[in-house]
Write a protein that holds these residues in place. Structure first.
Motif, PDB file in Angstrom:
ATOM      1  N   LYS A  49      -4.253   4.570  -0.384  1.00 58.31           N
ATOM      2  CA  LYS A  49      -5.239   4.596   1.252  1.00 58.31           C
ATOM      3  C   LYS A  49      -4.512   5.859   1.807  1.00 58.31           C
ATOM      4  CE  LYS A  49      -6.512  -0.157   1.527  1.00 58.31           C
ATOM      5  NZ  LYS A  49      -5.800  -0.314   2.357  1.00 58.31           N
ATOM      6  N   ILE A  50      -5.991   6.498   2.079  1.00 53.82           N
ATOM      7  CA  ILE A  50      -6.144   7.652   3.229  1.00 53.82           C
ATOM      8  C   ILE A  50      -6.228   7.061   4.499  1.00 53.82           C
ATOM      9  CG2 ILE A  50      -6.920   9.650   3.298  1.00 53.82           C
ATOM     10  CD1 ILE A  50      -7.895   9.692   0.097  1.00 53.82           C
ATOM     11  N   ALA A  51      -5.502   7.993   5.258  1.00 48.20           N
ATOM     12  CA  ALA A  51      -5.134   7.370   6.762  1.00 48.20           C
ATOM     13  C   ALA A  51      -5.651   8.941   7.110  1.00 48.20           C
ATOM     14  CB  ALA A  51      -4.033   6.648   7.371  1.00 48.20           C
ATOM     15  N   THR A  52      -6.775   8.819   8.208  1.00 49.64           N
ATOM     16  CA  THR A  52      -7.198   9.749   8.503  1.00 49.64           C
ATOM     17  C   THR A  52      -7.472   9.621  10.580  1.00 49.64           C
ATOM     18  OG1 THR A  52      -9.633   9.251   9.169  1.00 49.64           O
ATOM     19  CG2 THR A  52      -8.383  10.538   7.327  1.00 49.64           C
ATOM     20  N   ARG A  71     -13.888   3.380   4.403  1.00 52.17           N
ATOM     21  CA  ARG A  71     -14.598   3.721   3.548  1.00 52.17           C
ATOM     22  C   ARG A  71     -14.296   4.088   2.544  1.00 52.17           C
ATOM     23  NH1 ARG A  71     -16.798   8.839   2.107  1.00 52.17           N
ATOM     24  NH2 ARG A  71     -15.691   9.628   4.039  1.00 52.17           N
ATOM     25  N   GLU A  72     -15.027   3.037   0.897  1.00 52.69           N
ATOM     26  CA  GLU A  72     -13.508   3.253  -0.749  1.00 52.69           C
ATOM     27  C   GLU A  72     -12.415   3.429   0.128  1.00 52.69           C
ATOM     28  OE1 GLU A  72     -15.082   6.817  -1.991  1.00 52.69           O
ATOM     29  OE2 GLU A  72     -16.971   5.847  -2.397  1.00 52.69           O
ATOM     30  N   ASN A  73     -11.500   3.857  -0.383  1.00 53.72           N
ATOM     31  CA  ASN A  73      -9.903   4.046   0.620  1.00 53.72           C
ATOM     32  C   ASN A  73      -9.605   4.611   1.513  1.00 53.72           C
ATOM     33  OD1 ASN A  73     -10.601   6.253  -0.970  1.00 53.72           O
ATOM     34  ND2 ASN A  73      -8.158   6.163  -2.192  1.00 53.72           N
ATOM     35  N   ILE A  74     -10.003   5.050   1.886  1.00 51.58           N
ATOM     36  CA  ILE A  74     -10.027   5.699   3.497  1.00 51.58           C
ATOM     37  C   ILE A  74     -10.054   5.105   4.987  1.00 51.58           C
ATOM     38  CG2 ILE A  74     -10.970   7.885   4.966  1.00 51.58           C
ATOM     39  CD1 ILE A  74     -12.236   9.463   2.462  1.00 51.58           C
ATOM     40  N   VAL A  75      -9.034   5.150   5.974  1.00 49.09           N
ATOM     41  CA  VAL A  75      -8.535   3.621   6.612  1.00 49.09           C
ATOM     42  C   VAL A  75      -8.574   5.217   7.691  1.00 49.09           C
ATOM     43  CG1 VAL A  75      -7.883   2.128   5.522  1.00 49.09           C
ATOM     44  CG2 VAL A  75      -6.025   3.620   6.208  1.00 49.09           C
ATOM     45  N   ARG A  76      -9.127   4.438   9.412  1.00 50.47           N
ATOM     46  CA  ARG A  76      -8.770   5.148  10.431  1.00 50.47           C
ATOM     47  C   ARG A  76      -7.947   4.401  11.648  1.00 50.47           C
ATOM     48  NH1 ARG A  76     -14.104   6.973   8.029  1.00 50.47           N
ATOM     49  NH2 ARG A  76     -14.302   8.901   7.213  1.00 50.47           N
ATOM     50  N   PRO A  77      -6.997   4.574  11.240  1.00 48.93           N
ATOM     51  CA  PRO A  77      -5.765   3.716  12.325  1.00 48.93           C
ATOM     52  C   PRO A  77      -5.768   3.551  13.946  1.00 48.93           C
ATOM     53  CG  PRO A  77      -5.378   3.862  10.386  1.00 48.93           C
ATOM     54  CD  PRO A  77      -6.487   4.755  10.469  1.00 48.93           C
ATOM     55  N   ASP A 105       0.988  -1.657   0.449  1.00 51.05           N
ATOM     56  CA  ASP A 105       0.102   0.233  -0.056  1.00 51.05           C
ATOM     57  C   ASP A 105       0.761   1.497   0.135  1.00 51.05           C
ATOM     58  OD1 ASP A 105      -2.976  -0.370  -0.589  1.00 51.05           O
ATOM     59  OD2 ASP A 105      -2.713  -0.950   1.952  1.00 51.05           O
ATOM     60  N   ARG A 106       0.532   2.578  -0.651  1.00 47.85           N
ATOM     61  CA  ARG A 106       0.947   3.332  -0.843  1.00 47.85           C
ATOM     62  C   ARG A 106      -0.184   4.388  -0.010  1.00 47.85           C
ATOM     63  NH1 ARG A 106       2.328   6.455  -5.431  1.00 47.85           N
ATOM     64  NH2 ARG A 106       3.614   7.458  -4.314  1.00 47.85           N
ATOM     65  N   VAL A 107       0.858   4.616   1.397  1.00 48.17           N
ATOM     66  CA  VAL A 107      -0.828   5.465   2.181  1.00 48.17           C
ATOM     67  C   VAL A 107      -0.715   6.836   2.220  1.00 48.17           C
ATOM     68  CG1 VAL A 107      -1.747   5.740   4.571  1.00 48.17           C
ATOM     69  CG2 VAL A 107      -1.160   3.230   3.761  1.00 48.17           C
ATOM     70  N   LEU A 108      -1.419   7.637   1.835  1.00 51.96           N
ATOM     71  CA  LEU A 108      -1.469   8.973   2.427  1.00 51.96           C
ATOM     72  C   LEU A 108      -2.163   9.688   3.238  1.00 51.96           C
ATOM     73  CD1 LEU A 108      -0.668  11.824   0.484  1.00 51.96           C
ATOM     74  CD2 LEU A 108      -2.871  11.563  -0.656  1.00 51.96           C
ATOM     75  N   VAL A 109      -1.335  10.426   4.479  1.00 49.71           N
ATOM     76  CA  VAL A 109      -1.495  10.389   5.694  1.00 49.71           C
ATOM     77  C   VAL A 109      -2.332  11.523   5.449  1.00 49.71           C
ATOM     78  CG1 VAL A 109      -0.992  10.492   8.382  1.00 49.71           C
ATOM     79  CG2 VAL A 109       0.024   8.721   6.977  1.00 49.71           C
ATOM     80  N   ALA A 110      -3.186  11.973   6.059  1.00 43.78           N
ATOM     81  CA  ALA A 110      -3.974  13.272   6.321  1.00 43.78           C
ATOM     82  C   ALA A 110      -3.328  13.587   7.653  1.00 43.78           C
ATOM     83  CB  ALA A 110      -5.419  13.515   6.638  1.00 43.78           C
ATOM     84  N   ALA A 111      -2.846  14.899   7.656  1.00 44.77           N
ATOM     85  CA  ALA A 111      -2.326  15.614   9.137  1.00 44.77           C
ATOM     86  C   ALA A 111      -1.536  16.944   9.377  1.00 44.77           C
ATOM     87  CB  ALA A 111      -0.204  15.095   9.513  1.00 44.77           C
TER      88      ALA A 111
END
Length: 467
Positions: free
Chosen positions: A124-127, A158-164, A22-28
């Motif tokens: 993936k987009i991680a929030t 949700r879709e490609n948005i993940v919340r670890p 995975d290539r994860v884009l982290v919303a910071a």
């Protein structure tokens, strides 16, 4: 704090949030949740074999303070040796009417995250939402009004948005930051109780917690049960009616028969569509009104209109469908008109066809192809393809009839009436291409029926999408 990292790792793997490659884009932002998420994902990236890029949006509402947040995130990304994508957007001067700052900022932020992920191949987009955010969201929805859909709260993915971090409380996040001596910045607007979430967080929750110490676990459990119930119903519906729901650019279409076996199923599915697709609040008045209107015998009609929700019934090929829209289905002037030069092709995007015409001698009078027609060539080369206008009439063997009346006889829906193309020669309607929207051959005007020993106008057209 190995236990925290292990807890998040287990949560990620159990829910399949991030996988190898995975290539994860982290919303910071620059706050404590974001900095904890960044540190934890950096610690796990080798073990799970994924890469990280940071995304930060400066809302430009706090002047130098918010710009310093941007510089801080850039410094943290440099510290970890990972790429950073930084943006500034002046929300103060670009406010949208009817939307709060919170709503507009959230929508813009997610829009940009999805766009960047799509353009640059992030999977993936991680929030950094935590368990506390989940509790606050559920309380906000309950107080403002919600149904079963809203009780799901913030979904794990949700879709490609993940919340670890949904598995962690704010206290666990704070302890993790302290233990690892991690820096973060405080957003002063988080103290302003003008914003509903802050009011819930600072005023409402302390009062509830004093009387009900474990209320947060109860709310999270309620959210999970609501989510499981919704997924169970959807799973059963997909098994029984796999294609009952279709998503189109301006509306959601649901096969009416598929959801009509009981009042409860009908109302549930309507609520699901309105909430999940139209993003509107659903109250029982809407559901009751739609359910009662659904018993109407009218074939093409409006079942409900109001509160930003529009529901129509349309018949196609003897089947009835419900169309759910956030705006009226036909808005403003939807007329179209194209000139068709002899020997050239023209694409009619509104009708989903490409059309061409040529002049030929009278050699083949048979009109066997459903996507071609032969008209008498009158010598006029001004040929127009357009949809209906007020006052249009068509001349057949039965006499002159208005297109308005003909369309009613054809049982066309309002959308079909707008799309069906007309061949107009010298300001006279030569043909109605009915087969573009229904299973009938084109209708040719009595004035343009081909005759032997005369030149013919051969018109051919090809479908390039569904209309």
């Amino acid at each position: 704090m190995e236990t925290i990292i292990k807890k998040v790792y287990t949560f990620i793997t159990d829910n399949n949030l991030i996988v190898c490659g995975d290539r994860v884009l982290v919303a910071a932002s620059a706050g404590k949740d974001s900095m904890a998420l960044l540190h934890i994902l950096f610690a796990l990236k080798s073990k799970l074999n994924f890469t990280i890029t940071v995304y930060h949006l400066d809302h430009m509402v706090r002047g130098q303070e918010s710009f310093d947040d941007l510089l801080f995130v850039l410094a943290q990304a440099s510290r970890y040796g990972i790429p950073a994508i930084l943006e500034r957007y002046d929300f103060n001067n670009r406010r949208q009417k009817g939307k709060s700052f919170e709503q507009q900022a959230r929508e813009y932020r997610y829009e940009r995250l999805k766009s960047i992920a799509n353009d640059y191949g992030y999977t993936k987009i991680a929030t950094a939402h935590t368990k506390n955010d989940q509790v606050e969201t559920l309380l906000m929805r309950i107080f403002q009004g919600t149904g079963l859909q809203g009780l799901q709260g913030i979904t794990v993915h949700r879709e490609n948005i993940v919340r670890p971090l949904l598995v962690l409380t704010q206290q666990e996040v704070y302890d993790y930051l302290q233990c690892n001596q991690l820096l973060y910045r405080h957003d002063s607007t988080n103290d302003d109780e003008y914003y509903l979430r802050n009011y819930i967080r600072h005023t409402i929750i302390p009062v509830i917690k004093e009387r009900f110490p474990h209320f947060d676990n109860a709310l999270v459990n309620l959210g999970k049960q609501a989510h499981d119930a919704i997924q169970s119903i959807n799973h059963l519906m997909m098994q029984l009616h796999p294609e009952c729901t279709q998503v189109f650019p301006h509306y959601i279409q649901v096969e009416e028969k598929a959801i009509s076996s009981s009042e409860y199923l009908f109302k549930f599915f309507c609520a699901y569509i309105i909430s999940n697709y139209l993003k509107k609040y659903v109250d029982t008045n809407i559901l009751d009104a739609v359910y009662h209107a659904h018993f109407s015998k009218k074939k093409n009609c409006t079942l409900f209109e109001g509160k930003g929700v529009y529901i129509y019934r349309r018949y196609r090929h003897a089947n009835s469908f419900l169309l759910f829209c956030a705006e009226p289905l036909i808005v403003g002037d939807s007329n179209y008109e194209y000139i068709l030069p002899i020997g050239q092709t023209v694409t009619i995007k509104e009708a989903g066809i490409t059309i061409a015409c040529e002049i030929t001698e009278s050699v083949n009078m048979q009109q066997s192809e459903s996507q071609s027609l032969i008209l008498r060539y009158t010598g006029c080369d001004h040929i127009v393809i357009r949809n209906r206008r007020t006052g249009d009439a068509f001349i057949s063997k039965a006499g002159r009839r208005s297109l308005k009346r003909l369309y009613i006889d054809y049982k066309l829906t309002p959308e079909q009436k707008k799309k069906v193309p007309l061949i107009v020669i010298d300001n006279k309607i030569a043909a109605v291409l009915r087969n573009v929207v229904m299973q009938q051959k084109p209708a040719i005007s009595l004035l343009f029926l081909p005759e032997k020993a005369q030149k013919m106008l051969v018109i051919r057209y090809w479908f390039h999408n569904n209309v």
